[in-house]
Design a protein around this motif. Structure first.
Motif, PDB file in Angstrom:
ATOM      1  N   ILE A 175       4.690   7.502   5.093  1.00 10.92           N
ATOM      2  CA  ILE A 175       4.116   7.122   3.715  1.00 10.92           C
ATOM      3  C   ILE A 175       5.182   6.363   2.761  1.00 10.92           C
ATOM      4  N   VAL A 176       6.195   6.993   2.562  1.00 11.63           N
ATOM      5  CA  VAL A 176       7.202   6.410   1.766  1.00 11.63           C
ATOM      6  C   VAL A 176       7.745   5.049   2.473  1.00 11.63           C
ATOM      7  N   LEU A 177       7.932   5.172   3.639  1.00 12.30           N
ATOM      8  CA  LEU A 177       8.774   4.124   4.426  1.00 12.30           C
ATOM      9  C   LEU A 177       7.836   2.708   4.280  1.00 12.30           C
ATOM     10  N   ILE A 178       6.756   2.941   4.351  1.00 13.61           N
ATOM     11  CA  ILE A 178       5.601   1.624   4.424  1.00 13.61           C
ATOM     12  C   ILE A 178       5.552   1.236   2.901  1.00 13.61           C
ATOM     13  N   ALA A 179       5.394   2.469   2.157  1.00 14.62           N
ATOM     14  CA  ALA A 179       5.373   2.276   0.436  1.00 14.62           C
ATOM     15  C   ALA A 179       6.563   1.267  -0.045  1.00 14.62           C
ATOM     16  N   LEU A 180       7.591   1.261   0.679  1.00 14.30           N
ATOM     17  CA  LEU A 180       8.780   0.637  -0.113  1.00 14.30           C
ATOM     18  C   LEU A 180       8.592  -0.718   0.007  1.00 14.30           C
TER      19      LEU A 180
ATOM     20  N   GLY B  77       6.222  -6.721  14.848  1.00 16.71           N
ATOM     21  CA  GLY B  77       5.852  -6.401  13.377  1.00 16.71           C
ATOM     22  C   GLY B  77       6.005  -7.629  12.474  1.00 16.71           C
ATOM     23  N   ALA B  78       7.418  -8.487  12.614  1.00 15.08           N
ATOM     24  CA  ALA B  78       7.406  -9.566  12.006  1.00 15.08           C
ATOM     25  C   ALA B  78       6.445 -10.738  12.161  1.00 15.08           C
ATOM     26  N   MET B  79       6.134 -10.770  13.565  1.00 11.86           N
ATOM     27  CA  MET B  79       5.031 -11.816  13.931  1.00 11.86           C
ATOM     28  C   MET B  79       3.746 -11.314  13.157  1.00 11.86           C
ATOM     29  N   LEU B  80       3.370 -10.136  13.184  1.00 12.39           N
ATOM     30  CA  LEU B  80       2.127  -9.859  12.300  1.00 12.39           C
ATOM     31  C   LEU B  80       2.246 -10.071  11.071  1.00 12.39           C
TER      32      LEU B  80
ATOM     33  N   VAL C  67       7.494  -5.785   9.566  1.00 13.99           N
ATOM     34  CA  VAL C  67       8.559  -5.186  10.285  1.00 13.99           C
ATOM     35  C   VAL C  67       8.710  -3.613   9.944  1.00 13.99           C
ATOM     36  N   VAL C  68       8.695  -3.301   8.659  1.00 15.22           N
ATOM     37  CA  VAL C  68       8.781  -1.947   8.337  1.00 15.22           C
ATOM     38  C   VAL C  68       7.572  -1.245   8.880  1.00 15.22           C
ATOM     39  N   SER C  69       6.494  -1.751   8.981  1.00 13.50           N
ATOM     40  CA  SER C  69       5.201  -1.132   9.359  1.00 13.50           C
ATOM     41  C   SER C  69       5.395  -0.735  10.775  1.00 13.50           C
ATOM     42  N   ALA C  70       6.042  -1.497  11.587  1.00 11.64           N
ATOM     43  CA  ALA C  70       6.256  -1.493  13.114  1.00 11.64           C
ATOM     44  C   ALA C  70       7.267  -0.307  13.193  1.00 11.64           C
ATOM     45  N   LEU C  71       8.204  -0.324  12.408  1.00  5.59           N
ATOM     46  CA  LEU C  71       9.153   0.783  12.447  1.00  5.59           C
ATOM     47  C   LEU C  71       8.404   2.039  12.147  1.00  5.59           C
TER      48      LEU C  71
END
Length: 375
Positions: free
Chosen positions: A69-74, A121-124, A240-244
């Motif tokens: 949650i925190v990762l994607i929230a950034l 993720g970058a492409m999306l 990218v972060v969402s893919a991570l």
């Protein structure tokens, strides 16, 4: 003769005391301070009333739940600060997880699979950014569409299968703790990303430009900010972060599925709005977002320890999201009404001078008394 125009201060009070007091009150009333106070209060109450909540083992599970949650929230916080939104983050997590499982099942090593998932993720994210910044479509409508599109592609890639034979060294690292503290190892790189995002948002010209775009795009353009390009790259970074997050989700649970992280976007957005970030853009800070994510995760964790059904957890999350959207609007209206009211009782109008108060200005007084009757 010089006249002292300095406003009088009460006896025993320094002249700068009232401005300092007002500044402190504004700080205590800010969104970051309020949500942090609520978080601390809830943690104390839950530790005293919920059995096992304060244990090191439960703390580890709580932090593991909050990590994604925190990762994607950034990056999503930066997007919302500019006045945009991305509802496809959870679907990006699911699609990257499905692709990761399929590539691993095909025989590729994880050292190759992980970079490919990040590229995906970058492409999306670039697809979202293209529709929003190049075609001028509203981000809400675009990302609602890609939310369904990316989730559908995840089922096309993996179907109903689950890939669960990932290397044990990777899955163990994803859930391992630091000594006996219960704090997951993954929190360390996450804190680095938090500090990096905080510096960018609050201490660089980039961050100031993001707030400027959220307040007024036209004003930002007139000041020389490339609004379209900035927003485009924000969507790419969010992808990218969402893919991570999808990679970590897969390793943590040891299973790649097309329905991984379904509904996660609700929790991420609720945490951001609880942290005081305005859904309309231009306002909010990262400290409040962290407190909002921890509060949301703590509430859900405490309810799970009390064996509350999952449907109720979703209701609680939705209720907190509604509160996060409505509360700032109510507070703004209350402040506007308070400022519109007079500070005290209306002052009485100045008394009119008596007719004979200034004889020299009375025309009748300038006529001799013995001639007044002849006029």
């Amino acid at each position: 003769m010089a006249v002292d125009t300095t406003p009088a201060t009460p006896a025993g009070q320094a002249p700068a005391q009232r401005p300092r007091t007002a500044s402190r009150l504004r700080l205590l009333g800010s969104g970051d301070a309020v949500i942090t106070g609520v978080l601390v209060l809830f943690l104390v109450v839950a530790a005293l009333t919920v059995e096992g909540f304060a244990s090191a083992r439960n703390t580890g599970f709580l932090l593991l739940d909050v990590v994604v949650i925190v990762l994607i929230a950034l990056p999503l916080t930066l997007v919302i600060v500019t006045g945009e939104i991305d509802l496809s983050v959870a679907s990006t997590v699911g699609l990257s997880s499905a692709v990761m499982g399929q590539l691993w099942f095909s025989g590729l090593p994880l050292e190759t699979v992980i970079p490919l998932c990040l590229l995906l993720g970058a492409m999306l994210g670039a697809v979202n950014g293209f529709f929003v910044t190049r075609l001028g479509l509203p981000s809400l409508a675009v990302t609602i569409g890609t939310l369904a599109l990316y989730r559908g592609l995840a089922f096309v890639v993996l179907g109903d299968r689950a890939v669960a034979d990932f290397p044990r060294s990777w899955t163990t690292w994803a859930i391992s703790g630091i000594g006996g503290t219960g704090i997951p190892v993954v929190v360390v790189p996450l804190l680095f990303l938090v500090l990096l995002t905080g510096v960018v948002l609050h201490a660089t010209p980039i961050g100031r430009s993001l707030y400027a775009m959220g307040n007024s795009e036209d004003a930002a353009r007139f000041s020389g900010i490339d609004v379209g390009r900035t927003k485009f790259w924000l969507f790419v970074v969010t992808g990218v972060v969402s893919a991570l997050g999808g990679i970590y989700w897969t390793l943590r649970y040891g299973s790649a599925r097309a329905d991984n992280a379904q509904g996660l976007e609700l929790q991420v957005i609720a945490a951001i709005l609880l942290g005081g970030v305005s859904i309309f853009g231009g306002r909010g800070g990262l400290l409040g977002v962290l407190a909002g994510a921890l509060l949301l995760g703590s509430v859900r964790n405490a309810l799970q320890l009390e064996n509350v059904p999952a449907d109720v957890l979703n209701i609680v999350t939705g209720g907190l999201l509604v509160v996060a959207v409505v509360a700032p609007q109510v507070a703004a209206r209350v402040r506007s009404r308070t400022r519109a009211r007079p500070a005290g009782p209306p002052s009485a109008p100045p008394a009119r001078p008596a007719p004979d108060a200034h004889p020299s200005t009375d025309p009748a007084a300038q006529v001799p008394a013995d001639q007044r009757g002849n006029r």
